[in-house]
Design a protein around this motif. Structure first.
Motif, short mmCIF file in Angstrom:
data_model
loop_
_atom_site.label_atom_id
_atom_site.label_comp_id
_atom_site.label_asym_id
_atom_site.label_seq_id
_atom_site.Cartn_x
_atom_site.Cartn_y
_atom_site.Cartn_z
N SER A 39 -41.79 -26.85 26.19
CA SER A 39 -40.56 -27.72 26.25
C SER A 39 -39.99 -27.60 27.78
N GLU A 40 -40.74 -26.72 28.52
CA GLU A 40 -40.10 -26.42 29.90
C GLU A 40 -39.73 -27.67 30.69
N GLY A 41 -38.61 -27.89 31.02
CA GLY A 41 -38.14 -29.08 32.01
C GLY A 41 -37.17 -30.14 31.17
N PHE A 42 -37.53 -30.00 29.92
CA PHE A 42 -36.68 -30.70 29.01
C PHE A 42 -35.31 -30.33 28.63
N GLN A 43 -34.34 -30.99 28.31
CA GLN A 43 -33.05 -30.26 27.84
C GLN A 43 -32.50 -30.58 26.38
N SER A 44 -32.23 -29.81 25.93
CA SER A 44 -31.91 -29.84 24.44
C SER A 44 -30.55 -30.35 24.22
N ILE A 45 -29.55 -30.23 25.09
CA ILE A 45 -28.18 -30.80 24.95
C ILE A 45 -27.96 -32.04 24.40
N PRO A 46 -28.62 -33.11 24.68
CA PRO A 46 -28.41 -34.18 24.06
C PRO A 46 -28.54 -34.16 22.48
N TYR A 47 -29.56 -33.44 22.05
CA TYR A 47 -29.77 -33.46 20.71
C TYR A 47 -28.86 -32.68 19.88
N VAL A 48 -28.40 -31.69 20.44
CA VAL A 48 -27.24 -30.73 19.94
C VAL A 48 -26.18 -31.56 20.00
N ALA A 87 -38.34 -28.47 17.12
CA ALA A 87 -39.63 -28.76 17.93
C ALA A 87 -39.20 -28.03 19.35
N TYR A 88 -38.19 -28.53 19.76
CA TYR A 88 -37.87 -28.01 21.03
C TYR A 88 -37.65 -26.29 21.27
N PHE A 89 -37.26 -25.84 20.09
CA PHE A 89 -36.99 -24.44 19.99
C PHE A 89 -38.45 -23.60 19.93
N TYR A 90 -39.24 -24.40 19.02
CA TYR A 90 -40.66 -23.80 18.75
C TYR A 90 -41.36 -23.92 20.40
N GLY A 92 -40.04 -24.13 23.48
CA GLY A 92 -39.44 -23.68 24.52
C GLY A 92 -39.70 -22.26 25.15
N PRO A 93 -39.38 -22.10 26.41
CA PRO A 93 -39.39 -20.79 27.00
C PRO A 93 -38.12 -20.09 26.27
N LYS A 94 -38.15 -18.75 26.53
CA LYS A 94 -37.29 -17.89 26.15
C LYS A 94 -35.69 -18.27 26.67
N LYS A 95 -35.65 -18.15 27.90
CA LYS A 95 -34.45 -18.67 28.32
C LYS A 95 -33.85 -19.99 27.64
N GLU A 96 -34.68 -21.15 27.60
CA GLU A 96 -34.12 -22.27 27.04
C GLU A 96 -33.88 -22.16 25.57
N LYS A 97 -34.67 -21.38 24.77
CA LYS A 97 -34.27 -21.11 23.54
C LYS A 97 -32.93 -20.41 23.16
N ILE A 98 -32.55 -19.35 24.10
CA ILE A 98 -31.32 -18.72 24.09
C ILE A 98 -30.11 -19.68 24.28
N MET A 99 -30.45 -20.63 25.30
CA MET A 99 -29.41 -21.78 25.76
C MET A 99 -29.30 -22.71 24.49
N THR A 100 -30.30 -22.95 23.90
CA THR A 100 -30.07 -23.98 22.66
C THR A 100 -29.38 -23.31 21.46
N VAL A 101 -29.76 -21.93 21.16
CA VAL A 101 -29.10 -21.45 20.24
C VAL A 101 -27.51 -21.29 20.44
N LYS A 102 -27.14 -20.90 21.72
CA LYS A 102 -25.48 -20.88 22.15
C LYS A 102 -25.18 -22.39 21.94
N LEU A 103 -25.81 -23.31 22.41
CA LEU A 103 -25.16 -24.72 22.32
C LEU A 103 -25.07 -25.18 20.93
N ASN A 104 -25.93 -24.58 19.92
CA ASN A 104 -25.64 -25.00 18.57
C ASN A 104 -24.57 -24.36 18.17
N LEU A 105 -24.65 -23.07 18.35
CA LEU A 105 -23.29 -22.18 17.82
C LEU A 105 -21.96 -22.82 18.31
N LEU A 106 -21.90 -23.26 19.59
CA LEU A 106 -20.64 -23.80 20.36
C LEU A 106 -20.18 -25.00 19.66
#
Length: 280
Positions: A39-48, A87-90, A92-106
């Protein structure tokens, strides 16, 4: 009165149908992710944000008690956005996974939790509903500003390749359906944000008519060149822009068992290619 409610039901059903189709718009993006196994290059924030918005509107509809059609479409939205995020988390690279978790928590844990706790214990149900409605309306209005990004890109590039016409039409239709649904229910929290959604939808279609015959412009900005945006319907009352950036994959390093010098040159050349890709 019965006729009034029946028309609200009709527009609510139509809004559900249109919004259901718009919710499935990102599926081609995730099919690409599945094929590339990244999922490198795709952003998760719209889905969050879509998930957060759907949760808000379900909460609002439950308190309102006469907005079942809001519950149906936003329940589906919760399901499909959760699927996208998993699907994105599965992949995604490690850095993006961490960012996705942070966004979901926020958004979906802290943000929703604060809103829920600050309104749930208000004694007057009508006051609680009004406050929550204002929060939902304010959030929907903010979300409707998102199409300005794609409008700016179309004007800058003089190309509509980043703005699918069919999707713009469906988003505009959805705004119309939900506007009349809110209007007939006399709920301005639903109706008002969709006025802005309709205006931006019409603006996108006008831009498409202006620039559809223009030749594709070579974009000098590499970030703009690799960007392809998909609009995601947020609570079925709004839309937002989600970037879809194609990842640049380095070519595999070749080997030559017969010539160590050639192998070293290949390694050096591919290393330079990888560095250039990373800089992009």
């Amino acid at each position: 009165m019965a006729l009034h409610l029946s028309w609200a039901f009709v527009f609510g059903i139509l809004g559900n149908v249109v919004s259901f189709m718009v919710s499935l718009a990102p599926l081609p993006t995730f099919y690409q992710i599945y094929k590339k196994k990244t999922s490198e290059g795709f952003q998760s924030i719209p889905y969050v944000v879509s998930l957060f918005s759907a949760m808000l509107w379900i909460y609002y509809a439950l308190l309102k008690k006469d907005a079942m059609l809001l519950i149906t479409i936003n329940t589906f939205c919760v399901f499909i956005q959760t699927f996208y995020l998993v699907a994105y988390f599965y992949y995604g690279p490690k850095k993006e996974k961490i960012m996705t978790v942070k966004l979901n928590l926020l958004f979906n844990v802290f943000g929703f939790g604060v809103i829920f706790l600050s309104t749930f214990f208000i004694q007057n149900p009508l006051t609680r509903l009004h406050i929550l409605g204002y929060i939902c309306m304010a959030f929907a209005l903010c979300v409707f500003v998102a199409p300005l990004a794609i409008v700016r890109k179309v004007i800058k590039t003089k190309s509509v390749e980043y703005m699918p016409f069919t999707l713009s039409v469906f988003l505009t239709l959805g705004a119309v359906m939900w506007f009349f649904y809110g209007l007939l229910l006399k709920d301005m929290n639903i109706a008002v944000p969709n006025v802005l959604g309709f205006i931006f939808g019409v603006l996108q279609m006008i831009l498409y008519a202006i620039y559809k015959n223009h030749p594709k412009k070579i974009v000098e900005d590499p970030k703009l060149h690799f960007s392809d945006q998909h609009i995601v319907d947020v609570v079925k009352l709004g839309s937002m822009v989600c970037s879809d950036v194609n990842a640049v994959a380095p070519q595999p390093i070749g080997t030559n068992n017969n010539n160590g010098v050639v192998e070293a040159q290949n390694i050096k050349r591919n290393t330079m290619e990888i560095d250039a890709s990373n800089r992009v």
